[in-house]
Design an enzyme around this catalytic site. Structure first.
Site, PDB file in Angstrom:
ATOM      1  N   ARG A 104       0.883  -1.178   0.000  1.00  0.00           N
ATOM      2  CA  ARG A 104       0.000   0.000   0.000  1.00  0.00           C
ATOM      3  C   ARG A 104       0.913   1.218   0.000  1.00  0.00           C
ATOM      4  O   ARG A 104       1.715   1.393   0.914  1.00  0.00           O
ATOM      5  CB  ARG A 104      -0.912   0.015   1.228  1.00  0.00           C
ATOM      6  N   HIS A 131      -7.375   0.938  -6.432  1.00  0.00           N
ATOM      7  CA  HIS A 131      -7.555   0.054  -5.270  1.00  0.00           C
ATOM      8  C   HIS A 131      -8.234  -1.240  -5.746  1.00  0.00           C
ATOM      9  O   HIS A 131      -9.399  -1.494  -5.449  1.00  0.00           O
ATOM     10  CB  HIS A 131      -8.422   0.776  -4.233  1.00  0.00           C
ATOM     11  N   GLN A 134     -10.058  -3.929  -3.393  1.00  0.00           N
ATOM     12  CA  GLN A 134     -11.364  -3.467  -2.923  1.00  0.00           C
ATOM     13  C   GLN A 134     -12.430  -3.748  -3.971  1.00  0.00           C
ATOM     14  O   GLN A 134     -13.541  -4.175  -3.649  1.00  0.00           O
ATOM     15  CB  GLN A 134     -11.296  -1.957  -2.634  1.00  0.00           C
ATOM     16  N   ASP A 222     -17.259   7.626  -1.770  1.00  0.00           N
ATOM     17  CA  ASP A 222     -16.017   7.461  -1.004  1.00  0.00           C
ATOM     18  C   ASP A 222     -15.701   8.809  -0.340  1.00  0.00           C
ATOM     19  O   ASP A 222     -16.340   9.832  -0.626  1.00  0.00           O
ATOM     20  CB  ASP A 222     -14.883   7.019  -1.949  1.00  0.00           C
ATOM     21  N   CYS A 263     -16.293   1.861   0.363  1.00  0.00           N
ATOM     22  CA  CYS A 263     -15.144   1.008   0.733  1.00  0.00           C
ATOM     23  C   CYS A 263     -14.760   1.166   2.194  1.00  0.00           C
ATOM     24  O   CYS A 263     -14.087   0.301   2.742  1.00  0.00           O
ATOM     25  CB  CYS A 263     -13.967   1.311  -0.180  1.00  0.00           C
ATOM     26  N   ARG A 291     -13.587  -8.400   1.621  1.00  0.00           N
ATOM     27  CA  ARG A 291     -12.155  -8.162   1.389  1.00  0.00           C
ATOM     28  C   ARG A 291     -11.382  -9.430   1.738  1.00  0.00           C
ATOM     29  O   ARG A 291     -10.456  -9.820   1.029  1.00  0.00           O
ATOM     30  CB  ARG A 291     -11.651  -6.996   2.258  1.00  0.00           C
TER      31      ARG A 291
HETATM   32  N1  NVA Z   1      -9.976   6.898  -1.492  1.00  0.00           N
HETATM   33  C1  NVA Z   1      -9.583   6.412  -0.196  1.00  0.00           C
HETATM   34  C2  NVA Z   1      -9.806   4.940  -0.087  1.00  0.00           C
HETATM   35  C3  NVA Z   1      -9.487   4.384   1.279  1.00  0.00           C
HETATM   36  C4  NVA Z   1      -9.634   2.912   1.361  1.00  0.00           C
HETATM   37  C5  NVA Z   1      -8.137   6.763   0.060  1.00  0.00           C
HETATM   38  O1  NVA Z   1      -7.301   6.546  -0.814  1.00  0.00           O
HETATM   39  O2  NVA Z   1      -7.844   7.271   1.138  1.00  0.00           O
HETATM   40  N1   CP Z   2     -11.222   0.071   2.372  1.00  0.00           N
HETATM   41  C1   CP Z   2      -9.951   0.012   2.808  1.00  0.00           C
HETATM   42  O1   CP Z   2      -9.019  -0.281   2.050  1.00  0.00           O
HETATM   43  O2   CP Z   2      -9.826   0.249   4.121  1.00  0.00           O
HETATM   44  P1   CP Z   2      -8.450   0.438   4.934  1.00  0.00           P
HETATM   45  O3   CP Z   2      -7.877   1.754   4.513  1.00  0.00           O
HETATM   46  O4   CP Z   2      -8.873   0.403   6.368  1.00  0.00           O
HETATM   47  O5   CP Z   2      -7.528  -0.681   4.580  1.00  0.00           O
END
Ligand code: NVA
Ligand code: CP
Length: 304
Positions: A104, A131, A134, A222, A263, A291
């Site tokens: 990540r 992502h 997800q 989101d 998500c 997930r």
């Molecule tokens: N768009 C959000 C998704 C989190 C799972 C982010 O990147 O923070």
């Molecule tokens: N939806 C998601 O990826 O959540 P986290 O940021 O908690 O991993």
């Protein structure tokens, strides 16, 4: 003879049939007909987090253990990566210890550099751009509630962010219509939309949430500020995105059977009202659970 590792980087890199295969494997993991008897016994998987996470971290850790393997969690503050060791060197070294690497991170380039230099599969656990893990869980969740996604209509109302890009990839590969309602300034990247058009995808970019959600099967949104967005820009983003918030009034424009997805993490009173996310149409907890199952399938596919 060396074979190329099976990376899981983004949905647009896969043929539809391969994604369908992984998705069905995820459903089998959930029902208990796949992933039994510790198929990854003796293996180790590195989970590298350059951004915070609750779902991704816990679902990968638990899924890896359920498959019989060992997770090794790395955060930049405790690694040489955080002190400037290159992504390429990290990839080469981790490949000598573990059987797969989940990353990540911020920039997509780092993920690609990791995959380029790793001799084990690399899994995208979120970048600023996409992502995909997800989305595998999201498609699985929609199909659990509504049946096959092919031919369905999904509306995205909000920021044209990393999740929006992965929804575009999914719409093309799983053959459903996607209507994106975003402020002009926060539209999804032009190259992603061009790719979708080139693939013959049914993607509509609108700037009116009511038009976007009318008669759809699923409404998705989101956060207004993603990890990696400039927090000093939060006020401007909130001003632009407020008209795209998912409210009960907006949900009422969708089909009577329409579900709501997010998500998570969610911000009640911003991108979605509490009434919607905690209401009867919301499937966000199934989505979060899936997930685990979808990622077990991804791991099995990568390490097959
Ligand atoms: N768009 C959000 C998704 C989190 C799972 C982010 O990147 O923070
Ligand atoms: N939806 C998601 O990826 O959540 P986290 O940021 O908690 O991993």
């Amino acid at each position: 003879m060396t074979t190329e590792p099976r990376h899981f980087l983004d949905l647009d890199r896969f043929p539809a049939s391969e994604l369908r295969h992984i998705l069905e494997l995820g459903k089998a993991c959930k029902s208990g007909t796949a992933g039994r008897d510790r198929p990854l016994d003796g293996k180790a998987v590195a989970l590298v987090f350059e951004k915070p996470s609750t779902r991704t971290r816990v679902s990968f850790e638990v899924g890896i253990r359920q498959l019989g393997a060992e997770p090794v969690v790395l955060e930049p503050s405790g690694t040489q990566l955080g002190r400037g060791e290159t992504v390429g060197d990290t990839a080469r070294v981790l490949s000598r210890y573990v059987d797969a690497i989940m990353l990540r991170t911020t920039k997509e380039e780092k993920l690609l550099e990791l995959a380029e230099n790793a001799s084990v599969p690399v899994i995208n656990g979120l970048t600023d751009r996409t992502h995909p893990c997800q989305l595998m869980a999201d498609v699985m969740t929609l199909e659990e509630h509504l049946g096959p996604i092919s031919g369905r209509v999904v509306a995205w109302s909000g920021d044209g962010n990393n999740m929006a890009t992965s929804w575009i990839h999914a719409a093309v590969r799983f053959n459903f219509e996607l209507r994106l309602a975003c402020p002009e300034e926060l539209s999804p990247p032009a190259d992603v939309l061009a790719w979708a058009r080139g693939e013959g995808g049914n993607i509509k970019v609108l700037h009116d949430p009511v038009e976007a959600v009318t008669d759809v099967d699923c409404v998705v949104t989101d956060a207004w500020v993603s990890m990696g967005d400039d927090v000093n820009d939060a006020e401007r983003r909130a001003r632009l995105l407020k008209p795209f918030a998912v409210t009960t009034d907006l949900m009422e424009k969708a089909n009577s059977h329409a579900i709501f997805m997010h998500c998570l993490p969610a911000h009640r009173g911003e991108e979605v009202t509490a009434e919607v996310i905690d209401g009867p149409r919301s499937v966000v907890w199934d989505e979060a659970e899936n997930r685990l199952h979808a990622q077990k399938a991804i791991l099995l596919w990568c390490l097959a």
